[in-house]
Write a protein that holds these residues in place. Structure first.
Motif, PDB file in Angstrom:
ATOM      1  N   ASN A  37       0.809  -1.229   0.000  1.00  0.00           N
ATOM      2  CA  ASN A  37       0.000   0.000   0.000  1.00  0.00           C
ATOM      3  C   ASN A  37       0.839   1.273   0.000  1.00  0.00           C
ATOM      4  O   ASN A  37       0.299   2.377   0.020  1.00  0.00           O
ATOM      5  N   LYS A  38       2.165   1.082   0.012  1.00  0.00           N
ATOM      6  CA  LYS A  38       3.094   2.230  -0.006  1.00  0.00           C
ATOM      7  C   LYS A  38       2.803   3.215   1.130  1.00  0.00           C
ATOM      8  O   LYS A  38       2.669   4.424   0.935  1.00  0.00           O
ATOM      9  N   LYS A  39       2.756   2.651   2.329  1.00  0.00           N
ATOM     10  CA  LYS A  39       2.494   3.457   3.516  1.00  0.00           C
ATOM     11  C   LYS A  39       3.408   3.020   4.645  1.00  0.00           C
ATOM     12  O   LYS A  39       4.036   1.959   4.593  1.00  0.00           O
ATOM     13  N   VAL A  40       3.481   3.851   5.690  1.00  0.00           N
ATOM     14  CA  VAL A  40       4.225   3.512   6.898  1.00  0.00           C
ATOM     15  C   VAL A  40       3.448   4.039   8.094  1.00  0.00           C
ATOM     16  O   VAL A  40       2.793   5.089   8.024  1.00  0.00           O
ATOM     17  N   GLU A  41       3.500   3.288   9.183  1.00  0.00           N
ATOM     18  CA  GLU A  41       2.811   3.721  10.398  1.00  0.00           C
ATOM     19  C   GLU A  41       3.733   4.598  11.234  1.00  0.00           C
ATOM     20  O   GLU A  41       4.842   4.197  11.596  1.00  0.00           O
ATOM     21  N   ILE A  42       3.276   5.821  11.528  1.00  0.00           N
ATOM     22  CA  ILE A  42       4.034   6.755  12.365  1.00  0.00           C
ATOM     23  C   ILE A  42       3.113   7.296  13.443  1.00  0.00           C
ATOM     24  O   ILE A  42       2.072   7.893  13.136  1.00  0.00           O
ATOM     25  N   ASP A  43       3.470   7.051  14.680  1.00  0.00           N
ATOM     26  CA  ASP A  43       2.668   7.499  15.829  1.00  0.00           C
ATOM     27  C   ASP A  43       1.215   7.061  15.698  1.00  0.00           C
ATOM     28  O   ASP A  43       0.276   7.827  15.962  1.00  0.00           O
ATOM     29  N   GLY A  44       1.008   5.801  15.251  1.00  0.00           N
ATOM     30  CA  GLY A  44      -0.327   5.230  15.152  1.00  0.00           C
ATOM     31  C   GLY A  44      -1.107   5.639  13.923  1.00  0.00           C
ATOM     32  O   GLY A  44      -2.273   5.258  13.761  1.00  0.00           O
TER      33      GLY A  44
END
Length: 653
Positions: free
Chosen positions: A338-345
Motif C-alpha cells: 500500500n506504499k504506507k508507513v505507520e508513524i505514531d499510530g
C-alpha cells in the motif's frame, strides 16, 4: 613547609629574590584590566565569515581606532587604516595603498602601527606583549614600541631603524607582522560555543585557524559530537555527517580534503538508486559548481547514505532500549503493497521509498554491499591525519560546558519539562539531569575516544544519542524527523517540538535556577548559548531573561540566513562589560575595499558603564591568587628561617 613541596618550588625559583620578583609580578598582574573575550557559535564551516570576524576583532579594531585617533583623523582615514590592519596582504597590493607606497609612506605607516599597537597593548604586561610578537621581529618591534621619541638622540635611533628596514625591503612584511599583532591584541581570548562542522565545507580552514589561535576554548555542539563520534568509531555518526554533506553539496570536497574512499559508495548508489527530488543537493539547482552528472551522482549517494543511516539508527535503538526511542523505528512498519508507513499510530503515504533496499525479514540489517561501504568509509575516516588532528584538538580544548569569569557557557540546552524541572535520561542504569547530565555526556565522549576500534560500545552509542535523542542536551527536540522529511509529504509529520527549556529561558528565575546548579550566585552571572538561530527578522532578541542569558547563534552560515535575516552574532566582553555584535553577510575582501570600509557589524552595549573588571576578578585571576598564596607561604618560611639563623637565610639548602 613540607620539604618535598619546598624542593619542587626551588626548582622554579632558585633564590629568595626570584620568589619576591614573581610575587610582585603576579600581584601587579591582578590589578590590570581583564582582556577582551570574543564569543562565537555555530560557524558551520563558514570560514570566510569566521576569518573576517577574527581579523576585525568583531569590529573591535575599528572601535579602538576611534578611541585612539578621535578627531585627529577623519572617519575615512580610520576606515582605511582598519582595513589595512585587518587585511594587510591584500591592502598592500591594492589601491589606495598600492599607489601610495614610497619610503615616506612606509615610515609613516609603521610609526602609526607601532603607536596604535602600544595603545592596544596598554592593559598587558611586557611579557605578554612579547609573546604576541613574531620572533623574527621581536627585537625591532620592542625597540620601536618602547623608545622615547621626545629625546632627540632616541628619535634619530628610531628613524635609523625605520630607514634600514625600508632599504632592506622589509617594510611590507613588517607592516603585515605589526597588523597581525594588533589583531591578536584586540582579542585576548576566544570562546567557541559549539558547532564548527556541517552545512558547508569550510571546516578545514576554521579548524586550522582555531588550532593556531593563541587562546581558545570550545564547548561542543551537536555537529561537533557527530564528527567526534565518527572518529571514535560510530558508524551511524559518520554516515550521518556524510549524508548532510551530500544534502548540502560538499561531499566531493570532504572526499578530497580528508582522503575518504567514497568509490564503493558511488558505485553502489549509481547502480541501485534513481535521482529523486527529495535527495537533490540543496541550493545547487542553478549552480555552476557541479556538472549535471555529478549532481545526479550526489543525489543517488545522498539517498543511499540516508537508507544506511536509518538502518544503523534502528540497530542502536534495538540494542539500547533505555534510550526510549522505539517510536523512531519505521523500517519494520513499511507497507510495501500500500506504499504506507505507520508513524505514531497513523498510516502515512510514502513517496520515492526504496522498498527493494529493505529486507522485510530483518529491516535494519545492512546488505553485504552496504556493510562494505560502511567499513571502507570508517577506515578511511579514522586513518585521515587531518581528522585525527582536528578531533584531538576538540577533545583537548573542548568540553560540554564551561564556567569562565563567572559565566556559564554551553551550546544547546538543559532539558526541562513544562514546569521548569530538569528532565532526566537513564545512562547505564543511572539517571542524570541538569549539570549532572552535561558531566555524564562529557565523560562518555572521553570514554568513547579511548576505544575507537569499537563501534557498538555504550559510550559510542551515547555519542549518537547526543545527536538525535529527545533528552539530549545538544539536540533539544522531541524527535528528529529526517525520515519523514524525505519520504512523507504531509508536513505535519515534519514538525519537531523543541524542549521547554527554550521557552523557559526567557524567564529570569529559570536562568537563576540553572546558574545556581553550577555554583553561580552572583547577580552579574550569565548563560551564553548557541544552537538555535535567533529569528531577528521576526523581532526575536538574542538577549533574554532580563539580560541574564544571551543566545549568539544568528545564522553565520548561509543555510540559516533565510530564517534569521542576518549573518550571525558575536559577543564581546571587555573590562567594562558585554557588547553584542550583529553581523551582516560577508561577501568578499575585494568588496570591502571597493566600499572603503567594513559595514558588516553593528554593536549593541548590553551593560551600562560598570566598574572595571580586573584580572583578579576573573577565572585566571583565581588561579593567579592561588599562586600568590603559595608564594606568600614561601616568603613567610624564608623570613622565619632568616630570623632563626639571625643572618640572611640561604634558600638554596
Amino acid at each position: 613547609m613540607d620539604q618535598y613541596y619546598l624542593n619542587l618550588l626551588r626548582e622554579k625559583y632558585s633564590t629568595p629574590e626570584a620568589v619576591y620578583t614573581e610575587l610582585i609580578n603576579l600581584e601587579a598582574i591582578q590589578n590590570l584590566p581583564k582582556g577582551t573575550e570574543l564569543y562565537l557559535s555555530d560557524v558551520h564551516g563558514s570560514s570566510a565569515a569566521f576569518e573576517h570576524i577574527l581579523r576585525t576583532g568583531a569590529g573591535n579594531v575599528r572601535e579602538k581606532l576611534e578611541n585612539y585617533y578621535g578627531d585627529e583623523w577623519t572617519a575615512e582615514q580610520k576606515d582605511w587604516f582598519g582595513l589595512l590592519i585587518s587585511y594587510p596582504e591584500y591592502a598592500l597590493k591594492h589601491d589606495p595603498f598600492e599607489s601610495a607606497k614610497d619610503d615616506d609612506w612606509y615610515a609613516d605607516t609603521i610609526i602609526h602601527l607601532v603607536k596604535f599597537m602600544g595603545f592596544c597593548a596598554v592593559k598587558y604586561t611586557r611579557s605578554k606583549v612579547r609573546k604576541a610578537l613574531p620572533q623574527k621581529y621581536t627585537y625591532i618591534i620592542e625597540e620601536l614600541l618602547y623608545t622615547d621619541l621626545t629625546q632627540r638622540k632616541k628619535n634619530l635611533y628610531y628613524r635609523n631603524i625605520l630607514n634600514r628596514l625600508i632599504s632592506l625591503k622589509q617594510a611590507e612584511p613588517f607592516i603585515i607582522a605589526l597588523s597581525e599583532v594588533v589583531q591578536r591584541l584586540v582579542i585576548d581570548h576566544l570562546h567557541l560555543v559549539g558547532d564548527v562542522f556541517d552545512r558547508s565545507s569550510g571546516e578545514e580552514q576554521v579548524m586550522e585557524r582555531l588550532i593556531q589561535h593563541h587562546s581558545v576554548d570550545l564547548q561542543w555542539g551537536n555537529h561537533d559530537l557527530l564528527w567526534m563520534g565518527a572518529h571514535f568509531g560510530s558508524k551511524v555518526n559518520l554516515i550521518t555527517l556524510l549524508r548532510i554533506a551530500a544534502r548540502y553539496g560538499y561531499l566531493f570536497e570532504l572526499e578530497r580534503t580528508y582522503g575518504l574512499n567514497l568509490r564503493p559508495l558511488f558505485l553502489y548508489a549509481e547502480e541501485n538508486y534513481e535521482v529523486t527530488e527529495a535527495f537533490r543537493p540543496k541550493g545547487l539547482k542553478n549552480s555552476s559548481l557541479l556538472q549535471e552528472e555529478s549532481e545526479e551522482l550526489l543525489a543517488k549517494a545522498h539517498h543511499a547514505l540516508a537508507v544506511i543511516q536509518f538502518k544503523l539508527e534502528e540497530q542502536i535503538i534495538e540494542r539500547r532500549p533505555e534510550f526510549q526511542m522505539a517510536n523512531r523505528q519505521f523500517l519494520g512498519k513499511v507497507d510495501k503493497v500500500n506504499k504506507k508507513v505507520e508513524i505514531d499510530g497513523k498510516d502515512c503515504e510514502l513517496t520515492d521509498f526504496p522498498y527493494d533496499r529493505i529486507d522485510e525479514n530483518d529491516p535494519a540489517r545492512l546488505s553485504y554491499e552496504e556493510e562494505h561501504i560502511v567499513d571502507t568509509l570508517i577506515e578511511s575516516f579514522q586513518r585521515s591525519e587531518k581528522i585525527r588532528k582536528y578531533m584531538t584538538f576538540l577533545l583537548e580544548k573542548g568540553r560540554m560546558y564551561l564556567v569562565y569569569n563567572g559565566h556559564l557557557l554551553f551550546h544547546g540546552c538543559l532539558p526541562m519539562d513544562e514546569n521548569g524541572d530538569f528532565q532526566s535520561v537513564e545512562l547505564e542504569g543511572r539517571k542524570v539531569q541538569g549539570k549532572g547530565m552535561l558531566d555524564a555526556f562529557d565523560m562518555y565522549v572521553r570514554k568513547a575516544s579511548q576505544s575507537p576500534d569499537s563501534s557498538e560500545d555504550y559510550a559510542t552509542d551515547v555519542l549518537w544519542y547526543a545527536w538525535a535523542g529527545d533528552k539530549s542536551p545538544l539536540f533539544g527536540r522531541n524527535k528528529m524527523t529526517t525520515f519523514e522529511r524525505y519520504y512523507i509529504k504531509d508536513k505535519e509529520t515534519h514538525k519537531e517540538k523543541r524542549n521547554a527549556y527554550f521557552d523557559l529561558r526567557e524567564n529570569e528565575d529559570t536562568v537563576k535556577k540553572i546558574l545556581r546548579t553550577f555554583g553561580l550566585e552572583n547577580k552579574s552571572a550569565r548563560i551564553i548559548n548557541g544552537h538555535t538561530p535567533i529569528k531577528v527578522k521576526k523581532g526575536e532578541s538574542p538577549i533574554k531573561a532580563g539580560g541574564r542569558l544571551i543566545v549568539i547563534d544568528g545564522g553565520m552560515n548561509e543555510a540559516y540566513r533565510a530564517a534569521t535575516g542576518i549573518a550571525g552574532y558575536s559577543l564581546l566582553n571587555n573590562s567594562y562589560g558585554f557588547q553584542i555584535v550583529t553581523h551582516q553577510p560577508f561577501e568578499s575582501v575585494s568588496g570591502l575595499f571597493e566600499r572603503g570600509k567594513d559595514e558588516t557589524s553593528l554593536k549593541h552595549v548590553i551593560d551600562g558603564k560598570l566598574e572595571r573588571t580586573l584580572i583578579k576578578d576573573t577565572t585566571i585571576g583565581t588561579a593567579i591568587q592561588k599562586q600568590i598564596d603559595i608564594l606568600l607561604e614561601v616568603v613567610e618560611y624564608i623570613q622565619s628561617q632568616e630570623i632563626l639563623n639571625e643572618d640572611k637565610f640561604s634558600y638554596d639548602m
